[in-house]
Scaffold this motif. Sequence first.
Motif, PDB file in Angstrom:
ATOM      1  N   ARG A 233      -0.665 -22.702   8.864  1.00  0.00           N
ATOM      2  CA  ARG A 233       0.439 -21.846   8.399  1.00  0.00           C
ATOM      3  C   ARG A 233      -0.085 -20.783   7.424  1.00  0.00           C
ATOM      4  O   ARG A 233       0.335 -19.626   7.485  1.00  0.00           O
ATOM      5  CB  ARG A 233       1.536 -22.686   7.737  1.00  0.00           C
ATOM      6  N   LYS A 236      -1.521 -18.107   9.430  1.00  0.00           N
ATOM      7  CA  LYS A 236      -0.474 -17.292  10.055  1.00  0.00           C
ATOM      8  C   LYS A 236       0.079 -16.278   9.042  1.00  0.00           C
ATOM      9  O   LYS A 236       0.227 -15.087   9.343  1.00  0.00           O
ATOM     10  CB  LYS A 236       0.638 -18.220  10.562  1.00  0.00           C
TER      11      LYS A 236
ATOM     12  N   ASN B 264       6.462 -26.864  14.582  1.00  0.00           N
ATOM     13  CA  ASN B 264       6.137 -25.550  14.041  1.00  0.00           C
ATOM     14  C   ASN B 264       4.984 -25.602  13.044  1.00  0.00           C
ATOM     15  O   ASN B 264       5.146 -25.286  11.860  1.00  0.00           O
ATOM     16  CB  ASN B 264       7.406 -24.971  13.400  1.00  0.00           C
ATOM     17  N   TYR B 266       1.716 -24.304  14.012  1.00  0.00           N
ATOM     18  CA  TYR B 266       0.817 -23.178  14.299  1.00  0.00           C
ATOM     19  C   TYR B 266      -0.595 -23.594  14.661  1.00  0.00           C
ATOM     20  O   TYR B 266      -1.531 -22.802  14.503  1.00  0.00           O
ATOM     21  CB  TYR B 266       0.784 -22.200  13.110  1.00  0.00           C
ATOM     22  N   THR B 287      10.651 -23.307  16.901  1.00  0.00           N
ATOM     23  CA  THR B 287       9.879 -22.055  16.918  1.00  0.00           C
ATOM     24  C   THR B 287      10.144 -21.129  15.731  1.00  0.00           C
ATOM     25  O   THR B 287       9.371 -20.230  15.469  1.00  0.00           O
ATOM     26  CB  THR B 287      10.210 -21.227  18.180  1.00  0.00           C
ATOM     27  N   GLN B 294       7.791 -16.640  13.674  1.00  0.00           N
ATOM     28  CA  GLN B 294       8.062 -17.581  14.761  1.00  0.00           C
ATOM     29  C   GLN B 294       6.828 -17.858  15.618  1.00  0.00           C
ATOM     30  O   GLN B 294       5.922 -17.031  15.730  1.00  0.00           O
ATOM     31  CB  GLN B 294       9.191 -17.064  15.656  1.00  0.00           C
ATOM     32  N   GLN B 295       6.808 -19.059  16.190  1.00  0.00           N
ATOM     33  CA  GLN B 295       5.782 -19.425  17.163  1.00  0.00           C
ATOM     34  C   GLN B 295       6.170 -18.807  18.497  1.00  0.00           C
ATOM     35  O   GLN B 295       7.120 -19.261  19.137  1.00  0.00           O
ATOM     36  CB  GLN B 295       5.683 -20.946  17.287  1.00  0.00           C
ATOM     37  N   ILE B 298       5.606 -20.081  23.325  1.00  0.00           N
ATOM     38  CA  ILE B 298       5.762 -21.510  23.019  1.00  0.00           C
ATOM     39  C   ILE B 298       5.242 -22.387  24.153  1.00  0.00           C
ATOM     40  O   ILE B 298       4.650 -23.454  23.901  1.00  0.00           O
ATOM     41  CB  ILE B 298       7.240 -21.830  22.672  1.00  0.00           C
ATOM     42  N   TYR B 301       1.536 -22.615  23.824  1.00  0.00           N
ATOM     43  CA  TYR B 301       1.237 -23.392  22.608  1.00  0.00           C
ATOM     44  C   TYR B 301       1.366 -24.887  22.874  1.00  0.00           C
ATOM     45  O   TYR B 301       0.477 -25.676  22.554  1.00  0.00           O
ATOM     46  CB  TYR B 301       2.173 -22.931  21.497  1.00  0.00           C
TER      47      TYR B 301
END
Lengths: 327, 327
Positions: A233, A236, B264, B266, B287, B294-295, B298, B301
């Motif tokens: 995170r 990110k 969530n 990442y 997400t 946001q991811q 998805i 991922y």
Amino acid sequence: MSIIDVHCHVCPGDFPPAPGARRWPCMVCGAADARTLTFDEKPFRALDARSWDLSRRLEDMDREGVGIQVLSPMPELLAYWLPIEAAEALCDHVNGFIAGLVARGGGRFRGLGMAPLQDPARAVAYLPRLRLVFGLDGLEIGSNVGGRLLGDVELDPVFGAASAAGLAVFVHALHPLAPAAGSPQYLVNGAGFPLDVALAGSSLITTGLLSRYPDLRVCFSHGGGALHALAPRLDKVWRLSDGFEGASPEPPSETIRRFFYDSNVYSPSALSDLARSAAPAQICVGTDYPYRIQQTDIGAYLASADLSASQFESLTHGAARRFLQLA
Amino acid sequence: MSIIDVHCHVCPGDFPPAPGARRWPCMVCGAADARTLTFDEKPFRALDARSWDLSRRLEDMDREGVGIQVLSPMPELLAYWLPIEAAEALCDHVNGFIAGLVARGGGRFRGLGMAPLQDPARAVAYLPRLRLVFGLDGLEIGSNVGGRLLGDVELDPVFGAASAAGLAVFVHALHPLAPAAGSPQYLVNGAGFPLDVALAGSSLITTGLLSRYPDLRVCFSHGGGALHALAPRLDKVWRLSDGFEGASPEPPSETIRRFFYDSNVYSPSALSDLARSAAPAQICVGTDYPYRIQQTDIGAYLASADLSASQFESLTHGAARRFLQLA
């Protein structure tokens, strides 16, 4: 096995009279070797001679296979609430006490001292004394300094001075910013301590500390708290914020691999993950000796981690030698 | 692939006039579909129609392979600072708005509402409305309630009422207790949010929440923050404190496996660890749609996590169905 344990605490068996400052430490004698550390007559912790005497400590080290203990102050002694003159007096007392233990320890001890970080300019002036006067290898600091984040710009010169003086910095959980005061001690200790260490690391990462002081050696207690769990995170957010608005040229996950951590995570599988992948070659043994929460049976604990021979060697003493720059 | 995404936010495109309360939300129109949410004329966040309109949202869902979105309020709307009458009015407005989206969404949406937790007794009285009046499956709550820990005894009846009403509880990071106000937003967002979620989980664990309400379904945002990293230390402190002074009959690591978490984090490897070992079968897709952090992608991922077919099925929708008690 010759373990170097970077996370073990000491406390002087007595203190000079209070210099007129509130919350000055005071030791109250009990039965046998029991004493109670108090601040303004409020008991803080019951202690025994393991905190100030070497004989039982050496017995414990021999039984546990620990070759060298790196002694640091009981964190409450950092006492960042004290006015600066009292703080410097307490630093001198505690640092002199640790220096004495190291000198009498027959090569079995190294020392991390303390500095008055509540006054960053005076701390900068104080830091060279740690090595020159007391012969110590570095200093212990709190995960925050009286509520101030470690990444606070006011504290930056302290890290610069530590780097310039070649001092190792051991960041220990202390008076976590959350949860609020008044929370049960088990929540503060179980969650607040590691979360505050993770916040301390995050705070230093977001200021780009290691880009300014690339040779600075920083070790976080409690395996970095939860810092490794935050890495993706933080990466990110680093990307979304243009490198923390330019403060950090490298992603947090890379900085995280350049810090040191102790092994004090109470789980062989978590320890394996740290030592294998999160920050290879950067994990030092740390037990929190001699307190109730210490990791006992350290040899068995380390052996149960899933590591190669070279990873194991780094964990037991190689990383600690690099953190402390021992020969 | 039919993903259920439990972590996506909405915000009404407009609000009723302020009922005399400070920091009441207000929407300011901009160019095209751009609007800015403000509180007392201070801009909080720039938004577009994805927050209040279904057409772009459905396009995005189709492109990403998301079958069902579980809509929850933009966390700032929880507004725990409002006096109770204003808070209830805002809850009614936002919950009604979400109910409308669900009703118009052709089965592609479920809803989590909000309740006025700043007044626990009124929140208890309000909770049944979420299902009976608005047809929602549960509620979103902050990781703290205006500075109050989730484990605070005053909030306990709220969890009891949620359990009695069969409402799912989604704990979302909000105004972290640490770092202090005034810290850079990237530190608050990158570290403060997940650390506060981990503190929220720890706080609930140390009070023995799930021993009092064994059927309560609680899901933590951001993969639980750093909660899993704390488990071994929490277990150690649980043992040393006689089960948090009797509050929790089971060790924290067991409670942790009974909570739900979103995906969530990442990092496919961190996601694999969560979904495989930390809390098997308890990880739902989340997400943070439609915000900047946001991811995206998805499907890719999720596919890059190292999971068995049954673990993958649980991750994509099985766990979410159990969290929300969907058929």
